[in-house]
Design a protein around this motif. Sequence first.
Motif, PDB file in Angstrom:
ATOM      1  N   GLY A 165       0.660  -1.229  -0.054  1.00 54.68           N
ATOM      2  CA  GLY A 165       0.212   0.023   0.584  1.00 54.68           C
ATOM      3  C   GLY A 165       1.151   1.511   0.490  1.00 54.68           C
ATOM      4  O   GLY A 165       0.546   2.180  -0.059  1.00 54.68           O
ATOM      5  N   ASP A 207     -11.565  -6.337   4.987  1.00 53.50           N
ATOM      6  CA  ASP A 207     -11.769  -5.183   6.023  1.00 53.50           C
ATOM      7  C   ASP A 207     -11.645  -5.273   7.466  1.00 53.50           C
ATOM      8  O   ASP A 207     -11.463  -4.294   8.094  1.00 53.50           O
ATOM      9  N   ASP A 240      -5.507  -0.911  -1.219  1.00 56.86           N
ATOM     10  CA  ASP A 240      -6.462  -1.933  -1.888  1.00 56.86           C
ATOM     11  C   ASP A 240      -7.581  -2.174  -0.717  1.00 56.86           C
ATOM     12  O   ASP A 240      -7.529  -2.605   0.346  1.00 56.86           O
ATOM     13  N   TYR A 241      -8.489  -3.475  -1.433  1.00 58.83           N
ATOM     14  CA  TYR A 241      -9.317  -3.952  -1.012  1.00 58.83           C
ATOM     15  C   TYR A 241      -8.803  -5.309  -1.686  1.00 58.83           C
ATOM     16  O   TYR A 241      -9.573  -5.492  -2.924  1.00 58.83           O
ATOM     17  N   VAL A 262      -9.661   3.357   0.043  1.00 57.05           N
ATOM     18  CA  VAL A 262      -9.263   2.354  -1.363  1.00 57.05           C
ATOM     19  C   VAL A 262      -8.287   3.619  -2.107  1.00 57.05           C
ATOM     20  O   VAL A 262      -9.298   4.384  -1.815  1.00 57.05           O
ATOM     21  N   PHE A 322      -8.250  -2.233  -6.251  1.00 59.98           N
ATOM     22  CA  PHE A 322      -8.685  -0.340  -6.437  1.00 59.98           C
ATOM     23  C   PHE A 322      -7.446   0.375  -5.993  1.00 59.98           C
ATOM     24  O   PHE A 322      -6.944   1.359  -6.184  1.00 59.98           O
ATOM     25  N   ARG A 323      -6.332  -0.636  -6.472  1.00 58.65           N
ATOM     26  CA  ARG A 323      -5.036  -0.166  -6.578  1.00 58.65           C
ATOM     27  C   ARG A 323      -4.640   0.737  -7.709  1.00 58.65           C
ATOM     28  O   ARG A 323      -3.652   1.885  -7.803  1.00 58.65           O
TER      29      ARG A 323
END
Length: 220
Positions: free
Chosen positions: A62, A100, A196-197, A191, A201-202
């Motif tokens: 991340g 999450d 990310d999730y 995100v 979503f990166r």
Amino acid sequence: QISDNWPGYSLDLFTYPQHYYGDLEYVLIPHGIIVDRTERLAKDIMQDIGDNDIVVLCVLKGGYKFCADLVEHIKNLSRNSERFISMKVDFVRLKSYHNDQSMQDMQIMGGDDLSKLTGKVSFLCFLLILFFIFCKDIVGTGRTMKVLLHNIEKYKPKMIKVASLLVKRTSQPDGYRPDYYGFEIPDLFVVGYALDYNEYFRDLNHICVINDHGKAKYRV
């Protein structure tokens, strides 16, 4: 500092990947504001480090975009100043989430040759620091930070500083604050900007709040 009642920006005001349509609530921090704030953090760091060489330890996955942007700003400032800042970059990867929720066991991978930190100024670059306890037996990265810092301190760096783009504001903080941070945000699962999730979503440039549909869609 972003307040708890901040409604965010409408998604209709921005462009973002079409495959995430319907998966997000709103934009919390637009990409342009992230870039400007990161540049200011670079200026603050430049003022504080003096003539020391820097080893930047980027925490993956991340933190890679924040780290890259921060390092680039520091390089630009160094090129346009009278003093040259020598920087080396290394990487470690932390895995502490399932969906999450924070996991009990944290994994630290990479960064095998950390002996280069001896006698140097070390910066840890995080995208997100969570310093609170979620619930019984499940902790956030306040514990993560302590474990990581303990592993780095044994190499006896001259100084350790932590830079984080985001700090979450929660009802149960553990008292830890990074040396440099960009935004203090509410207790939301966000995100984007490499955060990310479950690896999704990166590729989203803005920092956004994921909705329940998005969580269900990409849950593993």
